[in-house]
Design a protein around this motif. Sequence first.
Motif, mmCIF file in Angstrom:
data_model
loop_
_atom_site.group_PDB
_atom_site.id
_atom_site.type_symbol
_atom_site.label_atom_id
_atom_site.label_comp_id
_atom_site.label_asym_id
_atom_site.label_seq_id
_atom_site.Cartn_x
_atom_site.Cartn_y
_atom_site.Cartn_z
ATOM 1 N N GLY A 109 0.808 -1.218 0.000
ATOM 2 C CA GLY A 109 0.000 0.000 0.000
ATOM 3 C C GLY A 109 0.834 1.258 0.000
ATOM 4 O O GLY A 109 0.470 2.273 0.595
ATOM 5 N N GLU A 157 -10.420 3.671 -8.417
ATOM 6 C CA GLU A 157 -9.264 4.526 -8.101
ATOM 7 C C GLU A 157 -9.346 5.857 -8.836
ATOM 8 O O GLU A 157 -9.118 6.924 -8.252
ATOM 9 C CB GLU A 157 -7.959 3.823 -8.490
ATOM 10 N N MET A 191 -9.848 -0.403 -0.845
ATOM 11 C CA MET A 191 -8.870 -1.215 -0.124
ATOM 12 C C MET A 191 -9.289 -2.694 -0.116
ATOM 13 O O MET A 191 -8.454 -3.595 -0.309
ATOM 14 C CB MET A 191 -8.726 -0.711 1.315
ATOM 15 N N HIS A 201 -8.488 -4.163 -3.469
ATOM 16 C CA HIS A 201 -7.062 -4.481 -3.591
ATOM 17 C C HIS A 201 -6.752 -5.814 -2.915
ATOM 18 O O HIS A 201 -6.020 -6.651 -3.470
ATOM 19 C CB HIS A 201 -6.225 -3.379 -2.961
ATOM 20 N N GLU A 202 -7.297 -6.005 -1.730
ATOM 21 C CA GLU A 202 -7.033 -7.249 -0.996
ATOM 22 C C GLU A 202 -7.617 -8.449 -1.740
ATOM 23 O O GLU A 202 -7.007 -9.530 -1.777
ATOM 24 C CB GLU A 202 -7.622 -7.142 0.409
#
Length: 265
Positions: A28, A78, A101, A104-105
């Motif tokens: 990150g 994003e 977030m 992303h994970e």
Amino acid sequence: MSLADAIVAHVLRLETALYHARARLEAGTDGEALHDLRIAVRRLRSLLRPLRGKEGVVALEQAAAAVGELTTPARDLEVLIEQLRKRGLLAPASSRAARLMASHEEILRSPVLQQLFDRLAAWPADLRLAQRQGELRRLDGLLNKRLGKLKVRLQDALADPQHDPHRLRLLVKRNRYAQEAYPQHSPISADGVLALKAVQGALGRWHDRYQWCLRASQEADLQPLREQWKSEAVEALQKAEGKLLLLTDALAAKAKDRRRTKGNL
């Protein structure tokens, strides 16, 4: 260095770029990690597309395409968050940050991403097998032919008075990245490459606003921005039209140059 060696070296560089981007996404550390991962995937697909039919190419390209599809929603989010922050709309931007977030994970945990790395590890051996079996003997001619056809598809789309900006954007990107992957086999001139980049940027600005308008029709906190985004989308498309004319001229000029050179031989 042979063409096969150059292709393997290029794939290894892209594999390294993908590992770096994944590590940055895990940490990150910056907001460009996912973007850079997607660029590396796009360049990999552009390198592979003209090689379809060769050993292992289909499986690797399918794995890359799956990662592209997996990461598109997160990248779109994003870009939207960045736009909202630029406009000073911190509340709607923050409300989407947690969702980003989590996205992303999900990407990092996905077997789709790991499958791409597994395919990348196996692919150089596949290409060497194709080379030993004589499948790469006419690779130069194949690349010339397929990049030439890709250019013609773009020219045909540009010539259509009812051209679809979505299709044009896709063809422009494919031609640009194919030229970057195989500059010695590309039928597009240096001026044409610059025109491709300009058109890609212009159509990208239009496409972002088009997507935001779609979101605004479904997400209540974005609705006050919809009319402004619609206006900006129209303006971006108008600017893109001028750049499309320049691209048309650049592609045609290259074709004329090739015919004149051939006639002088």
